[in-house]
Design a protein around this motif. Structure first.
Motif, PDB file in Angstrom:
ATOM      1  N   ARG A 102     -31.078  67.247  12.497  1.00 38.89           N
ATOM      2  CA  ARG A 102     -31.383  65.944  12.796  1.00 38.89           C
ATOM      3  C   ARG A 102     -32.644  65.783  13.168  1.00 38.89           C
ATOM      4  NH1 ARG A 102     -28.352  62.260  17.664  1.00 38.89           N
ATOM      5  NH2 ARG A 102     -29.718  61.180  18.134  1.00 38.89           N
ATOM      6  N   THR A 128     -33.865  58.061  11.648  1.00 35.48           N
ATOM      7  CA  THR A 128     -33.196  59.382  11.993  1.00 35.48           C
ATOM      8  C   THR A 128     -32.558  59.745  10.679  1.00 35.48           C
ATOM      9  OG1 THR A 128     -32.776  58.806  14.392  1.00 35.48           O
ATOM     10  CG2 THR A 128     -31.374  60.635  13.182  1.00 35.48           C
ATOM     11  N   THR A 140     -35.985  62.439  13.886  1.00 37.31           N
ATOM     12  CA  THR A 140     -36.372  61.195  14.125  1.00 37.31           C
ATOM     13  C   THR A 140     -37.962  61.219  13.910  1.00 37.31           C
ATOM     14  OG1 THR A 140     -34.636  60.619  15.426  1.00 37.31           O
ATOM     15  CG2 THR A 140     -36.320  59.005  15.422  1.00 37.31           C
ATOM     16  N   THR A 161     -38.845  53.417  12.566  1.00 41.06           N
ATOM     17  CA  THR A 161     -38.366  54.713  12.913  1.00 41.06           C
ATOM     18  C   THR A 161     -37.217  54.975  12.535  1.00 41.06           C
ATOM     19  OG1 THR A 161     -39.876  54.222  15.012  1.00 41.06           O
ATOM     20  CG2 THR A 161     -37.951  56.065  15.106  1.00 41.06           C
ATOM     21  N   THR A 180     -28.891  57.054  17.313  1.00 36.45           N
ATOM     22  CA  THR A 180     -29.187  57.963  16.790  1.00 36.45           C
ATOM     23  C   THR A 180     -30.531  58.826  17.158  1.00 36.45           C
ATOM     24  OG1 THR A 180     -30.051  56.695  15.115  1.00 36.45           O
ATOM     25  CG2 THR A 180     -27.759  57.306  14.821  1.00 36.45           C
ATOM     26  N   ALA A 181     -30.965  58.052  18.117  1.00 35.74           N
ATOM     27  CA  ALA A 181     -32.714  58.554  18.150  1.00 35.74           C
ATOM     28  C   ALA A 181     -32.943  59.066  19.677  1.00 35.74           C
ATOM     29  CB  ALA A 181     -33.638  57.663  17.957  1.00 35.74           C
TER      30      ALA A 181
END
Length: 264
Positions: A192, A179, A194, A177, A43-44
């Motif tokens: 989106r 997202t 992050t 971290t 996801t990042a």
């Protein structure tokens, strides 16, 4: 913990304390071990920290969807995401997004006016007693079960069969971290962002991401592809689009997740 709906919807947002949360672990629920350990979508990758952009279609974005009032013509007002469960029918969102569950539908992967996986109606809502009793921001998380409503592909089965589901992770470090993927009310595709988070308080996490405005309440906060919170909590998730909050995922939320997963 109780299983019920609550009486009124709150406008969907949208909107340094130190704590010793240094360990990070996937939920160690014996009966749910398979739900929290494999197939984590990335996801990042490839996006600078602190930059908000449109989320491309893919495994992560398709597990996230918009919540609509009645149907696609009703306008979307919050965000939710599919999480893993044995019955493959559970979504996570902010508790303040489910004030009217009987008229709320979920559209995973919604994009540009189209719901490629159809819409799904809510059959049960699991929220903490602290939310129903006094809308405690530390309990601004909900898990709900869903069944097909309109436009679901024939033979689809359950929602997780179509799009997969995020595992659920508790005990994240202060500087995890994260997202965030969510739908502002005035956008027809998800955004989106992050960034590294910190603790606003012992029970509230915050992130600096621009443009996460009204409608992004309930957006999943993903750490290494697992759900570690939802946008909500303090100030309903934040009063400005540059700073967002999530209640820290703790024992009460884990119990709600367990209840929803077993209730399907």
């Amino acid at each position: 913990m109780i299983h019920r709906s609550f009486p009124h919807p709150r406008p969907a947002r949208r909107t340094p304390a130190r704590a010793r949360r240094t360990s990070r672990s996937l939920l160690a629920l014996t009966a749910m071990a398979a739900l929290v350990s494999v197939d984590l979508p990335d996801t990042a990758a490839g996006q600078p920290l602190g930059v908000t952009a449109r989320a491309a279609s893919g495994a992560s974005a398709d597990r996230v969807g918009a919540l609509f009032a009645g149907g696609l013509d009703g306008g979307h007002f919050c965000t939710a995401a599919v999480v893993r469960s044995d019955d493959r029918d559970v979504i996570a969102t902010a508790a303040h997004c489910l004030g009217s569950p009987d008229s709320t539908v979920f559209a995973p992967g919604y994009r540009d006016g189209s719901a490629p996986y159809g819409t799904w109606r809510i059959t049960g809502v699991h929220v903490a007693r602290g939310w129903t009793a006094g809308e405690d921001p530390d309990d601004d998380i909900a898990f709900a079960t869903v069944v097909p409503a309109d436009g679901v592909p024939a033979g689809a089965g359950r929602v997780e069969d179509l799009v997969g589901g995020f595992p659920v992770a508790a005990g994240q470090p202060d500087d995890a971290t994260v997202t965030v993927i969510g739908y502002p009310r005035d956008e027809e595709t998800p955004l989106r962002c992050t960034d590294t988070t910190d603790l606003f308080s012992d029970t509230q996490r915050r992130i600096g991401c621009p443009d996460l405005s009204g409608g992004t309440s309930g957006s999943p906060w993903l750490v290494d592809g697992a759900l570690a919170g939802v946008l909500g909590g303090h100030e309903g998730g934040g009063t400005v689009p540059e700073i967002s909050y999530s209640a820290v995922l703790g024992d009460r939320a884990v119990e709600l997740y367990r209840e929803a997963a077993e209730a399907g």
